[in-house]
Structures are given as C-alpha cells and as structure tokens.
Design a protein around this motif. Structure first.
Motif, PDB file in Angstrom:
ATOM      1  N   ALA A   1      31.701  -2.799  91.032  1.00 52.80           N
ATOM      2  CA  ALA A   1      31.229  -2.930  89.657  1.00 52.80           C
ATOM      3  C   ALA A   1      30.520  -1.630  89.307  1.00 52.80           C
ATOM      4  N   ASP A   2      30.367  -1.380  88.013  1.00 51.14           N
ATOM      5  CA  ASP A   2      29.879  -0.076  87.560  1.00 51.14           C
ATOM      6  C   ASP A   2      28.382  -0.013  87.311  1.00 51.14           C
ATOM      7  N   ILE A   3      27.797  -1.105  86.824  1.00 54.89           N
ATOM      8  CA  ILE A   3      26.384  -1.072  86.440  1.00 54.89           C
ATOM      9  C   ILE A   3      25.718  -2.371  86.872  1.00 54.89           C
ATOM     10  N   LEU A   4      24.539  -2.244  87.483  1.00 53.67           N
ATOM     11  CA  LEU A   4      23.707  -3.386  87.855  1.00 53.67           C
ATOM     12  C   LEU A   4      22.536  -3.439  86.887  1.00 53.67           C
ATOM     13  N   VAL A   5      22.304  -4.596  86.284  1.00 52.35           N
ATOM     14  CA  VAL A   5      21.276  -4.735  85.252  1.00 52.35           C
ATOM     15  C   VAL A   5      20.007  -5.361  85.824  1.00 52.35           C
ATOM     16  N   GLY A   6      18.899  -4.649  85.696  1.00 50.03           N
ATOM     17  CA  GLY A   6      17.595  -5.247  85.947  1.00 50.03           C
ATOM     18  C   GLY A   6      17.013  -5.085  87.322  1.00 50.03           C
ATOM     19  N   ALA A   7      17.579  -4.239  88.166  1.00 52.88           N
ATOM     20  CA  ALA A   7      17.089  -4.124  89.544  1.00 52.88           C
ATOM     21  C   ALA A   7      15.729  -3.431  89.588  1.00 52.88           C
ATOM     22  N   TYR A   8      14.800  -4.015  90.359  1.00 56.22           N
ATOM     23  CA  TYR A   8      13.569  -3.312  90.683  1.00 56.22           C
ATOM     24  C   TYR A   8      13.911  -2.253  91.737  1.00 56.22           C
ATOM     25  N   LYS A   9      13.150  -1.179  91.752  1.00 56.36           N
ATOM     26  CA  LYS A   9      13.431  -0.095  92.699  1.00 56.36           C
ATOM     27  C   LYS A   9      12.603  -0.292  93.972  1.00 56.36           C
ATOM     28  N   SER A  10      13.242  -0.069  95.109  1.00 56.31           N
ATOM     29  CA  SER A  10      12.574  -0.078  96.400  1.00 56.31           C
ATOM     30  C   SER A  10      13.220   1.019  97.244  1.00 56.31           C
ATOM     31  N   PRO A  11      12.588   1.440  98.346  1.00 60.52           N
ATOM     32  CA  PRO A  11      13.216   2.464  99.192  1.00 60.52           C
ATOM     33  C   PRO A  11      14.599   2.051  99.680  1.00 60.52           C
ATOM     34  N   GLU A  12      14.733   0.778 100.055  1.00 62.23           N
ATOM     35  CA  GLU A  12      16.031   0.303 100.546  1.00 62.23           C
ATOM     36  C   GLU A  12      17.077   0.352  99.438  1.00 62.23           C
ATOM     37  N   ARG A  13      16.704  -0.047  98.233  1.00 62.93           N
ATOM     38  CA  ARG A  13      17.657  -0.030  97.118  1.00 62.93           C
ATOM     39  C   ARG A  13      17.965   1.388  96.659  1.00 62.93           C
ATOM     40  N   ALA A  14      16.997   2.278  96.749  1.00 59.71           N
ATOM     41  CA  ALA A  14      17.241   3.664  96.348  1.00 59.71           C
ATOM     42  C   ALA A  14      18.308   4.313  97.225  1.00 59.71           C
ATOM     43  N   ALA A  15      18.455   3.817  98.455  1.00 59.49           N
ATOM     44  CA  ALA A  15      19.497   4.335  99.342  1.00 59.49           C
ATOM     45  C   ALA A  15      20.865   3.746  99.020  1.00 59.49           C
ATOM     46  N   ARG A  16      20.890   2.616  98.330  1.00 55.44           N
ATOM     47  CA  ARG A  16      22.156   1.935  98.020  1.00 55.44           C
ATOM     48  C   ARG A  16      22.654   2.203  96.608  1.00 55.44           C
ATOM     49  N   PHE A  17      21.722   2.460  95.668  1.00 55.66           N
ATOM     50  CA  PHE A  17      22.092   2.597  94.267  1.00 55.66           C
ATOM     51  C   PHE A  17      21.619   3.919  93.694  1.00 55.66           C
ATOM     52  N   ALA A  18      22.302   4.367  92.643  1.00 46.97           N
ATOM     53  CA  ALA A  18      21.862   5.526  91.870  1.00 46.97           C
ATOM     54  C   ALA A  18      21.180   5.000  90.611  1.00 46.97           C
ATOM     55  N   PHE A  19      19.859   4.947  90.632  1.00 46.82           N
ATOM     56  CA  PHE A  19      19.088   4.431  89.509  1.00 46.82           C
ATOM     57  C   PHE A  19      19.024   5.459  88.385  1.00 46.82           C
ATOM     58  N   LEU A  20      18.923   4.988  87.143  1.00 52.26           N
ATOM     59  CA  LEU A  20      18.591   5.887  86.058  1.00 52.26           C
ATOM     60  C   LEU A  20      17.162   6.381  86.272  1.00 52.26           C
ATOM     61  N   ASP A  21      16.831   7.487  85.634  1.00 53.00           N
ATOM     62  CA  ASP A  21      15.510   8.077  85.850  1.00 53.00           C
ATOM     63  C   ASP A  21      14.384   7.206  85.326  1.00 53.00           C
ATOM     64  N   HIS A  22      14.657   6.421  84.287  1.00 53.28           N
ATOM     65  CA  HIS A  22      13.600   5.668  83.624  1.00 53.28           C
ATOM     66  C   HIS A  22      13.908   4.168  83.637  1.00 53.28           C
ATOM     67  N   PRO A  23      12.882   3.320  83.836  1.00 50.54           N
ATOM     68  CA  PRO A  23      13.076   1.867  83.765  1.00 50.54           C
ATOM     69  C   PRO A  23      13.139   1.405  82.316  1.00 50.54           C
ATOM     70  N   PHE A  24      13.555   0.137  82.107  1.00 53.68           N
ATOM     71  CA  PHE A  24      13.608  -0.368  80.740  1.00 53.68           C
ATOM     72  C   PHE A  24      12.777  -1.632  80.531  1.00 53.68           C
ATOM     73  N   TYR A  25      12.166  -2.187  81.592  1.00 62.08           N
ATOM     74  CA  TYR A  25      11.243  -3.310  81.399  1.00 62.08           C
ATOM     75  C   TYR A  25      10.295  -3.396  82.583  1.00 62.08           C
ATOM     76  N   ARG A  26       9.253  -4.219  82.436  1.00 65.11           N
ATOM     77  CA  ARG A  26       8.217  -4.337  83.474  1.00 65.11           C
ATOM     78  C   ARG A  26       7.850  -5.802  83.684  1.00 65.11           C
ATOM     79  N   ASP A  27       7.608  -6.181  84.953  1.00 62.76           N
ATOM     80  CA  ASP A  27       7.199  -7.532  85.328  1.00 62.76           C
ATOM     81  C   ASP A  27       5.986  -7.487  86.252  1.00 62.76           C
ATOM     82  N   ARG A  28       5.179  -8.531  86.193  1.00 61.04           N
ATOM     83  CA  ARG A  28       4.137  -8.785  87.192  1.00 61.04           C
ATOM     84  C   ARG A  28       4.673  -9.830  88.150  1.00 61.04           C
ATOM     85  N   MET A  29       4.694  -9.515  89.439  1.00 62.32           N
ATOM     86  CA  MET A  29       5.108 -10.476  90.455  1.00 62.32           C
ATOM     87  C   MET A  29       3.866 -11.199  90.946  1.00 62.32           C
TER      88      MET A  29
END
Length: 260
Positions: A91-119
């Motif tokens: 697939a070409d685009i994943l919507v809504g992923a939070y960034k983590s070191p593990e995910r940064a190795a798997r995905f090419a994130f855009l430079d800027h986020p588009f929303y924020r959550d409190r966990m």
C-alpha cells in the motif's frame, strides 16, 4: 563546418524543449492511484455506513493527491495489517501512525504530523482509589488492556515486559473487559475511546485516571522502498506548503481534532 544559423536554430529549439519540460509538473511523470490504508480512527480515518470516507486524514490525503495529480483509494484494515502492508510496499500511504524508533525504521514519515493525542489510562468510574499515579513499578500486579499495534510512548514500551498486559484487537474489546472487571486499566486516547463508549452505551462509566502516559503526534507514512521515494518527497513538499498556508488548522477545526 556547421551553419551558424542552423546551429543557432538548433540551440533555440533545445532551449525551448528544456523550458517545456520544466513547465510540466513533476507529478505528471509519477501520477498514479495511491492505495491509502489505516484502521478506523475516530475523526481521522473512518468510513460511514453509506460508504463515504470521512476524517481529517481523508481530507488531507485527498487534497494532497489532487495537487500531485494522483487518485486515491481508501481501505480499512486491522491496524497491524495496515502497518504491514505499507512496510512491505503493498500500500502507498498509512494514515495516522504515531512515530517511534521502531516505526521510523519501517516507514518514511512526512516531516510534519497532522494531529495530536494524549495517551492515558482509563478506569471504571467509582472503582476506588487510583492505581496509576505515574509509577509503572506500582502496576506490576494490575491487569491492563492495550490495543494491539498501538504505540503508547517510550516509557510504556520500556515498562511493557513487567506489566500484566492483555493486548486486544480493537478498542471495543478493551472497553468491555474494563467494564466487566477483567482489567483494571485500559490504555487509550479520548478521541478514539469516546465514540466507543457511546456505541456501547456506557458513557460516564469510564473515567481518565492519573497523568498522561505520553503525548503522541500522528503522521502520514510511506513505504521505505526506493520506488515510493518520489511520491513521499512530493507529498512531503505539498503538505509543508499546506501547513504554511494555514490549511491544516481550518481542516482540523472542521473535524474537532487537535493539531500540534
């Protein structure tokens, strides 16, 4: 010897061709249908019963794709599968992923986020003394539910092996476990949990407890394979321009989503 007139004409033709090529949008050479995937995230990525796609992520992707000359096709999947599809280039685009070191190795994130959550942790309303005050060491004997594939922050990840953790496939499962007393805490964010509580008709029976686990920003992410890099760079540029024009804030207000 070449005629000066002929050489000048040829040089003029080359310059004209170069100017024409530069005038063609870069996206024209890579325009495509983009498969956009994710899980059902309230107000970010959803499909209504009538089939209509809604949410802040949907609006952003549609706007970016139109400017890139692309078309888009949306699909919902369980969150781990959606991540795997993008990581593997299916697939070409994943919507809504939070960034983590593990995910940064798997995905090419855009430079800027588009929303924020409190966990945060949620507990049954009126369940008694709070069990969460910010110390993971105090939770070793406390049963906790968390959604499989979600990222709750680095501190949570570091404490994970010492927790009595039940990973559930969907937030609805965790909410039911909490109400039935099978777990004492549910790790989630309010944006996603509130519509689940309304759907289950248990609004007011669950309350946030203690300090936030983390604050997480959500991104659009692309596969890391080289063939996806031109699209990722193009969408990154277009999204940066969208931010500079203040478009994200206007879109977010429409969907009642917090932005960074």
């Amino acid at each position: 010897m070449k005629s000066p007139v002929r050489a000048a004409a040829r040089s003029s033709a080359v310059r004209a061709l170069a100017a024409l090529l530069l005038a063609v949008p870069a996206c024209a050479a890579v325009a495509a249908e983009r498969l956009v995937v994710g899980a059902a995230f309230s107000r970010v990525f959803e499909q209504a019963p009538n089939g209509e796609w809604t949410g802040l992520g949907v609006d952003i992707v549609r706007a970016l794709a139109a400017r890139a000359g692309d078309t888009v096709r949306f699909q919902l999947y369980p969150w781990p599968r959606a991540q795997a599809m993008v990581a593997q280039g299916q697939a070409d685009i994943l919507v809504g992923a939070y960034k983590s070191p593990e995910r940064a190795a798997r995905f090419a994130f855009l430079d800027h986020p588009f929303y924020r959550d409190r966990m945060v942790f949620f507990a049954r309303a009126g369940a008694g003394a709070a069990v969460w005050a910010g110390d993971y060491g105090a939770l070793k004997q406390v049963p906790i539910a968390a959604v499989r594939g979600w990222h709750y922050g680095e501190n949570f990840d570091q404490a994970r092996s010492g927790l009595q953790l039940s990973e559930v496939p969907r937030l609805e499962n965790g909410a039911r476990m909490l109400l039935l007393g099978r777990v004492a805490l549910l790790a989630a964010n309010e944006r996603n949990l509130q519509p689940v509580l309304a759907q289950l008709n248990i609004v007011g029976r669950v309350a946030e407890q203690g300090p936030a686990l983390s604050v997480q920003d959500g991104y659009l992410a692309f596969p890391r394979q080289p063939r996806h890099q031109p699209a990722q760079r193009r969408y990154n540029q277009l999204f940066t321009e969208m931010l500079e024009r203040g478009e994200l804030g206007r879109m977010a207000r429409k969907h009642l989503v917090q932005v960074p």
